[in-house]
Scaffold this motif. Structure first.
Motif, PDB file in Angstrom:
ATOM      1  N   ASP A  85       7.108  -6.005  -5.275  1.00  0.00           N
ATOM      2  CA  ASP A  85       6.036  -5.790  -4.294  1.00  0.00           C
ATOM      3  C   ASP A  85       5.731  -7.092  -3.556  1.00  0.00           C
ATOM      4  O   ASP A  85       5.526  -7.091  -2.341  1.00  0.00           O
ATOM      5  CB  ASP A  85       4.767  -5.259  -4.981  1.00  0.00           C
ATOM      6  N   GLU A 127      -5.290  -1.467  -3.634  1.00  0.00           N
ATOM      7  CA  GLU A 127      -4.488  -2.156  -2.612  1.00  0.00           C
ATOM      8  C   GLU A 127      -4.772  -1.641  -1.205  1.00  0.00           C
ATOM      9  O   GLU A 127      -4.652  -2.389  -0.236  1.00  0.00           O
ATOM     10  CB  GLU A 127      -2.993  -2.046  -2.937  1.00  0.00           C
ATOM     11  N   LYS A 187      -1.365  -8.843   2.494  1.00  0.00           N
ATOM     12  CA  LYS A 187      -2.093  -8.652   1.246  1.00  0.00           C
ATOM     13  C   LYS A 187      -1.110  -8.543   0.094  1.00  0.00           C
ATOM     14  O   LYS A 187      -0.359  -7.567   0.016  1.00  0.00           O
ATOM     15  CB  LYS A 187      -2.916  -7.364   1.374  1.00  0.00           C
ATOM     16  N   LEU A 188      -1.098  -9.536  -0.769  1.00  0.00           N
ATOM     17  CA  LEU A 188      -0.323  -9.462  -2.005  1.00  0.00           C
ATOM     18  C   LEU A 188      -1.063  -8.600  -3.015  1.00  0.00           C
ATOM     19  O   LEU A 188      -2.287  -8.455  -2.940  1.00  0.00           O
ATOM     20  CB  LEU A 188      -0.105 -10.868  -2.570  1.00  0.00           C
ATOM     21  N   SER A 189      -0.337  -8.057  -3.955  1.00  0.00           N
ATOM     22  CA  SER A 189      -0.952  -7.204  -4.974  1.00  0.00           C
ATOM     23  C   SER A 189      -1.844  -7.999  -5.913  1.00  0.00           C
ATOM     24  O   SER A 189      -1.509  -9.126  -6.282  1.00  0.00           O
ATOM     25  CB  SER A 189       0.132  -6.550  -5.840  1.00  0.00           C
TER      26      SER A 189
END
Lengths: 255, 255
Positions: free
Chosen positions: A83, A53, A246-248
């Motif tokens: 998240d 990440e 930024k998504l996981s």
């Protein structure tokens, strides 16, 4: 089962059913020391995921075998959703802080897979990408058009529309998948967009392709408010503007 | 103690003593629902930390109060060290994959605070930056010159030297702290470097300052192999070259 203890994670299957619209699925997670699990000394799956990440770990092809169970539990459990919620909260807070012209030229660039719709039902059946990518199998899944929305992204999408920001989807999916992609997006709640841009025959990496598409958008008079994606290649490169989100995604890496 | 349950985390204090050279320290972590802990509904400290590391959450000034205990346990516990180890492993794997000229022109840019030496003993006494930054107190700590090495970074430093790569330290510390910084670095194992660059009176952000310094290095004939830092401002900007590495730091953000 050849010594392999099969765990039917009914609890997790239930949680996903509620939130990602998967029904009739029983997700099978292999135990860490079973068939998938030769022990990798010193590997912290949590550190590996953080490394992915934070863009320290790049250009990897499959999830480390010892982390299949970890990644599976993460993706099907609460933390992935928490998240996602935290990312969307930041994105929305940012969007709401802006003074927008509301002239129809403000756009927000969304990636498709694992950002807007989620292929988690597919990956849950395929070892969360501890298995190598199988394009035939994956494309069969895509043509079913049944990928559920990632609920947090759908919430962001709806709130952005209400602010007067238009959505542009830029995806690495090929042009041949335009109709099924459009239908899938609409079916799960993404009802409208300014553009749906699919990857034609252009060569090069996703970073270059997406940078070029953003450049074209700006030349056409759009103002890119922001980008959101689950891959660094969605948000690196040029013409990303002020902020990126930024998504996981600990399942795969696209450069 | 006014209803506040004080927890003396001897176990954590012991772990840090072993690895970061802190002695005679008892670290006090306030319980999550004690004096520090008005409950923030829905806040996942793990998601917050991930958001910081993935550069979704930026320009924050202090650790959310509800996450003081979480951040404290993270920084003093095993996961911070495992995360550091994973970053250094990637960095070293990358360095070892390169064909180097070994002509003395290959350099690796290290940040100083929270990258090479660690100010954890200071922050452990000051609520892991749930408290606002106090420059007088922090500078007093700096002038003591007692910041221990982050062991993982020191290992990286030593291995890079053995590969023929030279170290350049670029820090936001002011020029006035040159002597104490140099002495502190040497005392904890960073015995030699090509340059130690401190921030003079130049205005602007750390991103701009560090980008300019990297540019000067390249103009002087150096090849920057890589950058490592704990802040995104250490590794964003220009002249960062091929790869960058981001160590964890959930305690503060510098733009």
């Amino acid at each position: 089962m050849g010594g392999v203890l099969v765990i039917w994670l009914l609890l997790f299957a239930g949680a996903v059913e509620l939130s990602l619209g998967i029904s009739h699925e029983i997700h099978l997670l292999r135990p860490q020391l079973g068939s998938s699990g030769h022990h990798v000394p010193g590997l912290s799956c949590l550190s590996w995921r953080l490394g992915v990440e934070a863009h320290n770990i790049i250009e990897w092809s499959t999830v480390p075998q010892a982390c299949e169970s970890y990644v599976g539990h993460y993706m099907l459990g609460h933390q992935y959703r928490k998240d996602s919620r935290a990312v969307v909260y930041e994105a929305l807070t940012y969007a709401q802080s802006l003074k927008l012209a509301v002239d129809g030229k403000d756009i927000w660039v969304f990636d498709v897979d694992e950002t807007s719709p989620s292929n988690l039902p597919y990956y849950a059946k395929h070892g969360f990408r501890v298995e190598a990518y199988n394009s035939t199998q994956f494309n069969n899944w895509v043509y079913e058009g049944k990928a559920p929305a990632l609920p947090e992204s759908l919430k962001l999408y709806k709130k952005l529309l209400s602010l007067g920001i238009k959505a542009v989807f830029i995806t690495g999916r090929p042009e041949a998948q335009r109709n099924v992609t459009a239908a899938n997006l609409r079916n799960v709640g993404y009802h409208t967009w300014e553009k749906l841009i699919l990857k034609g025959s252009s060569a090069g990496t996703i970073v270059v392709y997406k940078s070029n598409e953003r450049k074209k958008l700006k030349k056409s008079g759009y103002r890119i408010i922001d980008n959101i994606g689950d891959q660094w290649s969605d948000i690196l490169g040029t013409n990303t503007e002020n902020r990126t989100f930024k998504l996981s995604n600990p399942m795969y890496y696209i450069s």
